[in-house]
Design an enzyme around this catalytic site. Structure first.
Site, mmCIF file in Angstrom:
data_model
loop_
_atom_site.group_PDB
_atom_site.id
_atom_site.type_symbol
_atom_site.label_atom_id
_atom_site.label_comp_id
_atom_site.label_asym_id
_atom_site.label_seq_id
_atom_site.Cartn_x
_atom_site.Cartn_y
_atom_site.Cartn_z
ATOM 1 C CD GLN A 92 -1.121 0.058 3.740
ATOM 2 O OE1 GLN A 92 -1.650 -1.025 4.007
ATOM 3 N NE2 GLN A 92 -1.319 1.162 4.463
ATOM 4 C CB CYS A 109 -4.913 -1.063 5.459
ATOM 5 S SG CYS A 109 -5.802 -0.132 6.729
ATOM 6 C CG HIS A 125 -3.121 -2.598 9.391
ATOM 7 N ND1 HIS A 125 -3.041 -1.720 8.326
ATOM 8 C CD2 HIS A 125 -2.403 -3.696 9.018
ATOM 9 C CE1 HIS A 125 -2.287 -2.244 7.374
ATOM 10 N NE2 HIS A 125 -1.901 -3.442 7.762
ATOM 11 C CG ASN A 147 0.397 -6.199 6.744
ATOM 12 O OD1 ASN A 147 -0.506 -5.426 6.463
ATOM 13 N ND2 ASN A 147 1.309 -5.904 7.656
#
Length: 311
Positions: free
Chosen positions: A132, A138, A264, A281
């Protein structure tokens, strides 16, 4: 007199050692800058090296503790303070907003019985790790990951979808200033997304929405209660929100040093026979376990608190 001389020699030795330590650290800092394409001038160089030293000491101290269940590793965030890292890469969600914004229940939170529930499941190979960058998007990456997983499992289609479209066009979220993955999933169902090659990611919000519709639509979105989390995860990945405050230097192993104050969005992609969670992630493959993290069993980092899936 003799004791004074010994003390002086000791101080000189300590000073020499500290200088050597700093020299070694500075050499490592220069190599790190080359590896990650970093460049600074003037006082910025001094400040970034100062952060690098603090982080290097933190990582070394952590890794010398035999009681830790995971390791830390210097990475692309090594020149950032904890405060900078939080501001740049984490979104400070308000939990009530996350759970109440047009939430869809999962069968009134009744426990879902899935005959296919297994002792372990691993979806890591079906989903690509993305980066990102310095855009707090996110929420878009999590929603897109959930949609890509749905297309793979339900339609046997491997596709990389556009996070940029969500960042530019989903007016119910805030682009690179944060957003809501559940509303992003509803956007995908209502508007559809484009291929990432058609609407590429640029690590910032565009001045306008390029395409507000796309050919890749899901059928909807569904929230997942903690009671049903494992059963639904057996079917395909779920987008979740977690506390990633202490994830900055995660390098591998089973992580549990967090609380449940979510900040997140990530993608839950499985669990092992010990009930550890596998999570994808959006910080690139140089972070963690090639972009993934393993969380301890239970509601570690709040992983089961606010989960959603494409349907």
């Amino acid at each position: 007199m003799k004791s004074a001389v010994i003390l002086l020699i000791g101080l000189l030795s300590a000073y020499s050692y500290l200088n050597q330590e700093e020299n070694d650290c500075y050499t490592e800092f220069q190599s790190w800058k080359i590896e990650y394409g970093k460049s600074y001038t003037g006082q910025q160089e001094v400040f970034r090296f100062f952060n690098f030293q603090i982080n290097r000491n933190k990582v070394n101290k952590h890794n010398s503790d035999p009681n830790k269940t995971y390791i830390m590793r210097m990475n692309q965030f090594s020149d950032l303070s904890e405060e900078e890292f939080s501001l740049l890469y984490l979104t400070h969600y308000i939990s009530n907003e996350v759970i109440q914004q047009n939430q869809i229940t999962d069968d009134q939170y009744q426990t879902y019985k899935n005959d296919k529930t297994q002792n372990s499941v691993d979806w890591r190979k079906i989903t690509q790790v993305k980066d990102q960058g310095q855009c707090a998007g996110c929420w878009a990456f999590g929603a897109v990951g959930a949609a890509e997983a749905w297309f793979y499992v339900k339609n046997k289609t491997t596709i990389l979808l556009s996070e940029q479209q969500l960042i530019d066009c989903d007016s119910q979220s805030f682009g690179c200033n944060g957003g809501y993955q559940n509303l992003a999933l509803k956007y995908i169902a209502n508007h559809g997304l484009n291929d990432a090659r058609v609407y590429p990611y640029i690590q910032k919000q565009s001045a306008s929405c390029k395409y507000d519709t796309g050919p890749y639509k899901t059928n909807g979105a569904q929230s997942v209660s903690s009671n049903n989390f494992k059963s639904y995860l057996t079917e395909y990945p779920l987008v979740v929100v977690v506390d990633a405050t202490n994830w900055q230097f995660y390098g591998g192993g089973v992580f549990k040093d967090c609380n449940k104050s979510v900040n997140h969005a990530v993608l839950a992609v499985g669990f092992d026979e010990n009930d550890n969670w596998f999570v994808k992630n959006s910080w690139g493959t140089s972070w963690g376990e090639k972009g993934f993290i393993t969380l301890a069993p239970g509601n570690t980092c709040g992983i089961t608190s606010y989960a959603y899936r494409a349907i």
